[in-house]
Design a protein around this motif. Structure first.
Motif, PDB file in Angstrom:
ATOM      1  N   GLU A 286       6.073  -3.842   7.288  1.00  0.00           N
ATOM      2  CA  GLU A 286       6.838  -2.650   7.618  1.00  0.00           C
ATOM      3  C   GLU A 286       6.022  -1.607   8.389  1.00  0.00           C
ATOM      4  OE1 GLU A 286       9.742  -2.666   3.665  1.00  0.00           O
ATOM      5  OE2 GLU A 286       7.961  -1.372   3.705  1.00  0.00           O
ATOM      6  N   VAL A 287       4.778  -1.901   8.693  1.00  0.00           N
ATOM      7  CA  VAL A 287       3.899  -0.906   9.299  1.00  0.00           C
ATOM      8  C   VAL A 287       3.371  -1.418  10.634  1.00  0.00           C
ATOM      9  CG1 VAL A 287       3.210   0.019   7.057  1.00  0.00           C
ATOM     10  CG2 VAL A 287       1.880  -1.838   8.081  1.00  0.00           C
ATOM     11  N   GLU A 288       2.775  -0.493  11.397  1.00  0.00           N
ATOM     12  CA  GLU A 288       2.135  -0.871  12.648  1.00  0.00           C
ATOM     13  C   GLU A 288       0.885  -1.695  12.395  1.00  0.00           C
ATOM     14  OE1 GLU A 288       3.285  -0.297  15.640  1.00  0.00           O
ATOM     15  OE2 GLU A 288       5.054   0.801  14.894  1.00  0.00           O
ATOM     16  N   ARG A 289       0.516  -2.463  13.372  1.00  0.00           N
ATOM     17  CA  ARG A 289      -0.649  -3.334  13.241  1.00  0.00           C
ATOM     18  C   ARG A 289      -1.942  -2.521  13.346  1.00  0.00           C
ATOM     19  NH1 ARG A 289      -1.712  -8.637  17.085  1.00  0.00           N
ATOM     20  NH2 ARG A 289      -3.596  -9.395  16.017  1.00  0.00           N
ATOM     21  N   GLY A 290      -2.974  -2.973  12.616  1.00  0.00           N
ATOM     22  CA  GLY A 290      -4.294  -2.360  12.693  1.00  0.00           C
ATOM     23  C   GLY A 290      -4.368  -1.025  11.987  1.00  0.00           C
ATOM     24  N   ALA A 291      -5.236  -0.148  12.528  1.00  0.00           N
ATOM     25  CA  ALA A 291      -5.455   1.153  11.894  1.00  0.00           C
ATOM     26  C   ALA A 291      -4.278   2.086  12.053  1.00  0.00           C
ATOM     27  CB  ALA A 291      -6.720   1.789  12.465  1.00  0.00           C
ATOM     28  N   GLU A 292      -3.321   1.728  12.910  1.00  0.00           N
ATOM     29  CA  GLU A 292      -2.145   2.568  13.122  1.00  0.00           C
ATOM     30  C   GLU A 292      -1.141   2.470  11.975  1.00  0.00           C
ATOM     31  OE1 GLU A 292      -1.991   4.643  15.647  1.00  0.00           O
ATOM     32  OE2 GLU A 292      -3.969   3.929  16.251  1.00  0.00           O
ATOM     33  N   CYS A 293      -1.435   1.646  10.963  1.00  0.00           N
ATOM     34  CA  CYS A 293      -0.487   1.480   9.848  1.00  0.00           C
ATOM     35  C   CYS A 293      -0.304   2.756   9.048  1.00  0.00           C
ATOM     36  CB  CYS A 293      -0.939   0.343   8.944  1.00  0.00           C
ATOM     37  SG  CYS A 293      -2.496   0.666   8.061  1.00  0.00           S
ATOM     38  N   GLY A 294      -1.322   3.613   9.035  1.00  0.00           N
ATOM     39  CA  GLY A 294      -1.214   4.888   8.329  1.00  0.00           C
ATOM     40  C   GLY A 294      -1.123   4.745   6.827  1.00  0.00           C
ATOM     41  N   CYS A 295      -1.770   3.717   6.247  1.00  0.00           N
ATOM     42  CA  CYS A 295      -1.682   3.477   4.803  1.00  0.00           C
ATOM     43  C   CYS A 295      -3.050   3.640   4.151  1.00  0.00           C
ATOM     44  CB  CYS A 295      -1.136   2.075   4.529  1.00  0.00           C
ATOM     45  SG  CYS A 295       0.611   1.895   4.956  1.00  0.00           S
ATOM     46  N   TRP A 296      -2.999   3.854   2.853  1.00  0.00           N
ATOM     47  CA  TRP A 296      -4.205   4.129   2.073  1.00  0.00           C
ATOM     48  C   TRP A 296      -4.245   3.231   0.843  1.00  0.00           C
ATOM     49  CZ3 TRP A 296      -7.281   7.953   4.296  1.00  0.00           C
ATOM     50  CH2 TRP A 296      -6.656   8.696   5.312  1.00  0.00           C
TER      51      TRP A 296
ATOM     52  N   ALA B 189       0.855  -1.187   0.000  1.00  0.00           N
ATOM     53  CA  ALA B 189       0.000   0.000   0.000  1.00  0.00           C
ATOM     54  C   ALA B 189       0.896   1.243   0.000  1.00  0.00           C
ATOM     55  CB  ALA B 189      -0.935  -0.003   1.202  1.00  0.00           C
ATOM     56  N   ARG B 190       0.279   2.412   0.070  1.00  0.00           N
ATOM     57  CA  ARG B 190       1.040   3.661   0.146  1.00  0.00           C
ATOM     58  C   ARG B 190       0.660   4.395   1.441  1.00  0.00           C
ATOM     59  NH1 ARG B 190       4.049   4.825  -4.133  1.00  0.00           N
ATOM     60  NH2 ARG B 190       3.489   4.050  -6.198  1.00  0.00           N
ATOM     61  N   ASN B 191       1.656   5.076   2.035  1.00  0.00           N
ATOM     62  CA  ASN B 191       1.373   5.865   3.228  1.00  0.00           C
ATOM     63  C   ASN B 191       0.957   7.278   2.830  1.00  0.00           C
ATOM     64  OD1 ASN B 191       3.749   7.138   2.499  1.00  0.00           O
ATOM     65  ND2 ASN B 191       4.960   6.249   4.174  1.00  0.00           N
ATOM     66  N   ALA B 192       0.794   8.133   3.807  1.00  0.00           N
ATOM     67  CA  ALA B 192       0.319   9.492   3.536  1.00  0.00           C
ATOM     68  C   ALA B 192       1.290  10.279   2.661  1.00  0.00           C
ATOM     69  CB  ALA B 192       0.085  10.217   4.864  1.00  0.00           C
ATOM     70  N   ALA B 193       2.573   9.918   2.681  1.00  0.00           N
ATOM     71  CA  ALA B 193       3.581  10.607   1.868  1.00  0.00           C
ATOM     72  C   ALA B 193       3.686  10.019   0.467  1.00  0.00           C
ATOM     73  CB  ALA B 193       4.937  10.549   2.572  1.00  0.00           C
ATOM     74  N   GLY B 194       2.867   8.995   0.154  1.00  0.00           N
ATOM     75  CA  GLY B 194       2.912   8.364  -1.166  1.00  0.00           C
ATOM     76  C   GLY B 194       3.969   7.297  -1.297  1.00  0.00           C
ATOM     77  N   GLU B 195       4.627   6.916  -0.213  1.00  0.00           N
ATOM     78  CA  GLU B 195       5.684   5.914  -0.260  1.00  0.00           C
ATOM     79  C   GLU B 195       5.089   4.499  -0.245  1.00  0.00           C
ATOM     80  OE1 GLU B 195       8.958   8.473   2.321  1.00  0.00           O
ATOM     81  OE2 GLU B 195       7.656   7.014   3.313  1.00  0.00           O
ATOM     82  N   MET B 196       5.745   3.598  -0.938  1.00  0.00           N
ATOM     83  CA  MET B 196       5.295   2.205  -0.993  1.00  0.00           C
ATOM     84  C   MET B 196       5.697   1.484   0.288  1.00  0.00           C
ATOM     85  SD  MET B 196       6.219  -0.611  -3.957  1.00  0.00           S
ATOM     86  CE  MET B 196       5.903   0.610  -5.237  1.00  0.00           C
ATOM     87  N   ARG B 197       4.719   0.851   0.939  1.00  0.00           N
ATOM     88  CA  ARG B 197       4.984   0.145   2.198  1.00  0.00           C
ATOM     89  C   ARG B 197       4.476  -1.293   2.101  1.00  0.00           C
ATOM     90  NH1 ARG B 197       6.205   3.584   6.319  1.00  0.00           N
ATOM     91  NH2 ARG B 197       7.173   1.676   7.111  1.00  0.00           N
TER      92      ARG B 197
ATOM     93  N   LEU C 181      -6.084  -5.589  -7.733  1.00  0.00           N
ATOM     94  CA  LEU C 181      -5.304  -5.350  -8.947  1.00  0.00           C
ATOM     95  C   LEU C 181      -4.378  -4.166  -8.764  1.00  0.00           C
ATOM     96  CD1 LEU C 181      -8.063  -5.921 -11.677  1.00  0.00           C
ATOM     97  CD2 LEU C 181      -6.230  -7.471 -10.976  1.00  0.00           C
ATOM     98  N   ALA C 182      -4.796  -3.186  -7.962  1.00  0.00           N
ATOM     99  CA  ALA C 182      -3.933  -2.042  -7.696  1.00  0.00           C
ATOM    100  C   ALA C 182      -2.666  -2.479  -6.971  1.00  0.00           C
ATOM    101  CB  ALA C 182      -4.685  -0.996  -6.877  1.00  0.00           C
ATOM    102  N   ALA C 183      -2.803  -3.471  -6.082  1.00  0.00           N
ATOM    103  CA  ALA C 183      -1.623  -3.998  -5.395  1.00  0.00           C
ATOM    104  C   ALA C 183      -0.670  -4.652  -6.387  1.00  0.00           C
ATOM    105  CB  ALA C 183      -2.044  -4.999  -4.331  1.00  0.00           C
ATOM    106  N   LEU C 184      -1.209  -5.319  -7.394  1.00  0.00           N
ATOM    107  CA  LEU C 184      -0.361  -5.931  -8.421  1.00  0.00           C
ATOM    108  C   LEU C 184       0.374  -4.867  -9.224  1.00  0.00           C
ATOM    109  CD1 LEU C 184       0.509  -8.588  -9.701  1.00  0.00           C
ATOM    110  CD2 LEU C 184      -1.446  -8.425 -11.244  1.00  0.00           C
ATOM    111  N   ARG C 185      -0.297  -3.750  -9.490  1.00  0.00           N
ATOM    112  CA  ARG C 185       0.374  -2.659 -10.207  1.00  0.00           C
ATOM    113  C   ARG C 185       1.489  -2.051  -9.352  1.00  0.00           C
ATOM    114  NH1 ARG C 185      -5.018  -1.688 -11.961  1.00  0.00           N
ATOM    115  NH2 ARG C 185      -5.342  -0.138 -10.320  1.00  0.00           N
ATOM    116  N   LEU C 186       1.234  -1.950  -8.037  1.00  0.00           N
ATOM    117  CA  LEU C 186       2.285  -1.458  -7.150  1.00  0.00           C
ATOM    118  C   LEU C 186       3.487  -2.400  -7.142  1.00  0.00           C
ATOM    119  CD1 LEU C 186       0.590  -0.011  -3.930  1.00  0.00           C
ATOM    120  CD2 LEU C 186       1.930   1.201  -5.645  1.00  0.00           C
ATOM    121  N   LEU C 187       3.202  -3.713  -7.129  1.00  0.00           N
ATOM    122  CA  LEU C 187       4.284  -4.688  -7.166  1.00  0.00           C
ATOM    123  C   LEU C 187       5.059  -4.557  -8.473  1.00  0.00           C
ATOM    124  CD1 LEU C 187       5.769  -7.105  -5.952  1.00  0.00           C
ATOM    125  CD2 LEU C 187       4.061  -8.591  -7.020  1.00  0.00           C
TER     126      LEU C 187
END
Length: 363
Positions: free
Chosen positions: A19-29, A7-15, A62-68
């Protein structure tokens, strides 16, 4: 890929999910719908991102596949910019399948990139991700292939080289961390050639060598067949005279002449080629005037005669590389014996050899 592992975080970085916190604290979109995501990092199921209160949608997977795919392209870019990077050697298998033969030879050569690769914005899975110029004199297009997806076929006459970075989709555990994903790409990813134009003529040269070998095999087979038939004929008939012409030794009998083969040498074999229902030819040795043994003559001349007689357009039926028509005599005088045999053998439906042309009647 039915679940979101990237996924991507608030800064647009691929995560990655690990690599992220568990649950809603992951901060990803979600990279597709923009909804906030929850990091599922349980013990029972594969780790993945999930939409919070909304229903999962196939297009988000499919969006995840495009990110990959973008991640793979970034890895490929780093690999090609590393010191000591070289392209794999191009290899192409050349085959020849004819009656009696199936031959193969591998043509190969090296190619290097001139300058730097030009990386392109993504335009779909079938679009190149980079372009360059090769020292072999052609343009290069680079593609990425994930999993079992089949690349688009390349026309054989394409003047653009095509190189594919191919990698199988990894198991779900690899998606947890970037480090594991990189290790998978390093071990499983490979650069393979899909096409390279024959700018150096090496494929053409290999094909010509196979043609020569195929003709030699065919000729040897035909010679063995002729020898067996000749041995049977010699066992059943008196020996044929060795000399002919104005000063032939006394006592030799005149050889039988065949009207369908004008000016043929006496006591020779005829080779019959049936090309289609109308066109058939006799290949034979022309008579050599003089007191020479025709079987040992240094210079021999051959002809093709339409069989069983002239047909409409016979004088123009063969290319000049095979021979020139002598319309007065009713034959084609061969320019080159090997050229004629190669031309006829490739096109013939029926091929036979015999000392009497009457044996070809009805073929």
């Amino acid at each position: 890929m039915s679940k979101l592992f990237i996924a991507r975080n608030a800064a647009g970085e691929m995560r990655f999910i690990g690599e992220v916190e568990r649950g809603a604290e992951c901060g990803c979109w979600c990279p597709e719908c923009g909804s906030p995501l929850v990091a599922r990092q349980g013990m029972a199921n594969d780790w993945h991102f999930a939409h919070g209160a909304t229903q999962e949608r196939p297009e988000c997977g499919l969006a995840a596949l495009r990110l990959l795919r973008r991640f793979v392209i970034g890895h490929l870019q780093e690999r090609t910019q590393a010191a000591g990077f070289t392209l794999p050697a191009y290899r192409e298998e050349v085959t020849l399948t004819r009656s009696l033969v199936h031959l193969r030879e591998e043509a190969q050569w090296g190619a290097e990139i001139l300058g730097d690769l030009q990386w392109l914005p993504e335009e779909g899975e079938d679009a190149p991700v980079a372009r360059a110029r090769l020292d072999s004199g052609v343009d290069l297009h680079v593609f990425v292939q994930l999993g079992d997806a089949m690349p688009a076929p390349v026309p054989a006459d394409s003047d653009v080289a095509r190189l594919i970075f191919r990698v199988r989709l990894p198991p779900a555990s690899v998606y947890r961390e970037r480090r594991l994903a990189v290790q998978h790409l390093q071990s499983a990813g490979e650069l393979v050639w899909a096409h390279h134009p024959d700018t150096l003529g090496l494929v053409r040269a290999a094909r010509e060598r196979l043609e020569t070998r195929g003709y030699r095999i065919y000729s040897n087979w035909l010679s063995m067949v002729d020898a067996k038939r000749q041995a049977l004929a010699d066992a059943a008939a008196p020996a044929a005279p060795l000399f002919y012409g104005p000063s032939s030794p006394q006592g030799t009998q005149a050889a039988h002449r065949h009207a369908c083969a004008p000016d043929h040498a006496p006591n020779v074999n005829f080779t019959f080629y049936r090309l289609n229902h109308q066109e058939a030819w006799l290949l034979y040795l022309l008579e050599r005037v003089g007191p020479s043994d025709w079987r040992n003559a240094q210079q021999k001349f051959y002809a093709l005669a339409p069989y069983p007689g002239p047909f409409d357009g016979w004088a123009q039926a063969l290319p000049t590389a095979v021979g020139l028509a002598d319309e007065a005599l009713g034959i084609v005088r061969l320019t080159g014996f090997l050229d004629a045999v190669t031309y006829l053998s490739r096109r013939a439906r029926v091929t036979r050899s015999h000392r009497d042309p009457a044996a070809f009647k009805g073929l």
